[in-house]
Every structure is written in C-alpha cells, then in structure tokens.
Design a protein around this motif. Structure first.
Motif, PDB file in Angstrom:
ATOM      1  N   ARG A 178       0.836  -1.205   0.000  1.00  0.00           N
ATOM      2  CA  ARG A 178       0.000   0.000   0.000  1.00  0.00           C
ATOM      3  C   ARG A 178       0.871   1.256   0.000  1.00  0.00           C
ATOM      4  NH1 ARG A 178      -5.437  -0.603   1.292  1.00  0.00           N
ATOM      5  NH2 ARG A 178      -6.006  -2.691   1.969  1.00  0.00           N
ATOM      6  N   SER A 179       2.081   1.173   0.561  1.00  0.00           N
ATOM      7  CA  SER A 179       2.927   2.356   0.693  1.00  0.00           C
ATOM      8  C   SER A 179       3.939   2.505  -0.441  1.00  0.00           C
ATOM      9  CB  SER A 179       3.671   2.304   2.035  1.00  0.00           C
ATOM     10  OG  SER A 179       4.479   1.147   2.084  1.00  0.00           O
ATOM     11  N   ASN A 180       4.311   1.415  -1.084  1.00  0.00           N
ATOM     12  CA  ASN A 180       5.349   1.439  -2.121  1.00  0.00           C
ATOM     13  C   ASN A 180       4.747   0.955  -3.437  1.00  0.00           C
ATOM     14  OD1 ASN A 180       7.756   1.575  -3.448  1.00  0.00           O
ATOM     15  ND2 ASN A 180       8.744  -0.062  -2.319  1.00  0.00           N
TER      16      ASN A 180
ATOM     17  N   LEU B  31      13.468  -5.512 -13.399  1.00  0.00           N
ATOM     18  CA  LEU B  31      13.300  -6.871 -13.932  1.00  0.00           C
ATOM     19  C   LEU B  31      11.976  -6.997 -14.683  1.00  0.00           C
ATOM     20  CD1 LEU B  31      14.626  -9.025 -10.969  1.00  0.00           C
ATOM     21  CD2 LEU B  31      15.668  -8.741 -13.209  1.00  0.00           C
ATOM     22  N   LEU B  32      10.938  -6.362 -14.172  1.00  0.00           N
ATOM     23  CA  LEU B  32       9.643  -6.402 -14.844  1.00  0.00           C
ATOM     24  C   LEU B  32       9.704  -5.709 -16.199  1.00  0.00           C
ATOM     25  CD1 LEU B  32       6.629  -7.143 -14.694  1.00  0.00           C
ATOM     26  CD2 LEU B  32       6.251  -4.846 -13.832  1.00  0.00           C
TER      27      LEU B  32
ATOM     28  N   ILE C  96      14.246  -6.915  -0.834  1.00  0.00           N
ATOM     29  CA  ILE C  96      15.098  -6.239  -1.804  1.00  0.00           C
ATOM     30  C   ILE C  96      14.403  -4.947  -2.220  1.00  0.00           C
ATOM     31  CG2 ILE C  96      16.242  -8.310  -2.683  1.00  0.00           C
ATOM     32  CD1 ILE C  96      14.335  -8.273  -5.048  1.00  0.00           C
ATOM     33  N   ASP C  97      15.135  -4.073  -2.867  1.00  0.00           N
ATOM     34  CA  ASP C  97      14.586  -2.797  -3.292  1.00  0.00           C
ATOM     35  C   ASP C  97      13.560  -3.018  -4.402  1.00  0.00           C
ATOM     36  OD1 ASP C  97      14.215  -0.086  -3.598  1.00  0.00           O
ATOM     37  OD2 ASP C  97      16.055   0.225  -4.745  1.00  0.00           O
ATOM     38  N   ALA C  98      12.425  -2.370  -4.291  1.00  0.00           N
ATOM     39  CA  ALA C  98      11.354  -2.517  -5.276  1.00  0.00           C
ATOM     40  C   ALA C  98      11.789  -2.005  -6.653  1.00  0.00           C
ATOM     41  CB  ALA C  98      10.109  -1.786  -4.808  1.00  0.00           C
ATOM     42  N   THR C  99      12.748  -1.101  -6.688  1.00  0.00           N
ATOM     43  CA  THR C  99      13.241  -0.594  -7.970  1.00  0.00           C
ATOM     44  C   THR C  99      13.885  -1.713  -8.780  1.00  0.00           C
ATOM     45  OG1 THR C  99      13.629   1.547  -6.941  1.00  0.00           O
ATOM     46  CG2 THR C  99      14.712   1.141  -9.045  1.00  0.00           C
TER      47      THR C  99
ATOM     48  N   VAL D 232       6.460  -7.544  -3.769  1.00  0.00           N
ATOM     49  CA  VAL D 232       7.486  -8.573  -4.025  1.00  0.00           C
ATOM     50  C   VAL D 232       8.819  -8.138  -3.427  1.00  0.00           C
ATOM     51  CG1 VAL D 232       8.811  -9.728  -5.841  1.00  0.00           C
ATOM     52  CG2 VAL D 232       6.340  -9.507  -6.062  1.00  0.00           C
ATOM     53  N   GLY D 233       9.140  -6.861  -3.560  1.00  0.00           N
ATOM     54  CA  GLY D 233      10.379  -6.342  -2.972  1.00  0.00           C
ATOM     55  C   GLY D 233      10.391  -6.466  -1.464  1.00  0.00           C
ATOM     56  N   GLU D 234       9.267  -6.150  -0.821  1.00  0.00           N
ATOM     57  CA  GLU D 234       9.173  -6.278   0.637  1.00  0.00           C
ATOM     58  C   GLU D 234       9.248  -7.745   1.065  1.00  0.00           C
ATOM     59  OE1 GLU D 234       5.561  -4.299   1.736  1.00  0.00           O
ATOM     60  OE2 GLU D 234       6.329  -2.339   1.133  1.00  0.00           O
TER      61      GLU D 234
END
Length: 62
Positions: A10-12, A36-37, A28-31, A22-24
C-alpha cells in the motif's frame, strides 16, 4: 513463529503495488523488481504476469 505472506504494497506502489510487495517479501529494493519487470515486459509475458499477479495477490492489510 509467524509465516511471511506476500501482499501488494500500500505504501510502495506505482500502479498496483505488485513490485513493491514482491520487494518487501524478498527484502530487496522494489526498484530492482521494477527493472526486472521492464526487461520481462519487452517479451510481452512480463506484462501479462504483472496483471495476473495484481489480480491474485491480496492487498496488504491495514
């Protein structure tokens, strides 16, 4: 011992929060997940996988 669960963030979030969630989940960093996406999106399968994940993965509880 609590089990870790995959949620859409909800926040990222940029679109639906899938990459942030997925990052959380993998800590790992969501960036990096977003990059990758984008690489998978060039093949077409990444876009389909993203929207399927957006439908299947529940929102993060409040």
């Amino acid at each position: 011992m609590s089990q870790k669960k995959l949620y859409r963030s909800r926040s990222n979030r940029m679109i639906c929060g899938v990459c942030g969630g997925v990052g959380e989940y993998f800590n790992i960093d969501a960036t990096l997940v977003r990059l990758l996406l984008v690489l998978l999106g060039c093949t077409g399968s990444g876009i389909v996988a993203y929207f399927i994940a957006a439908i299947i993965i529940p929102d993060e509880p409040v």
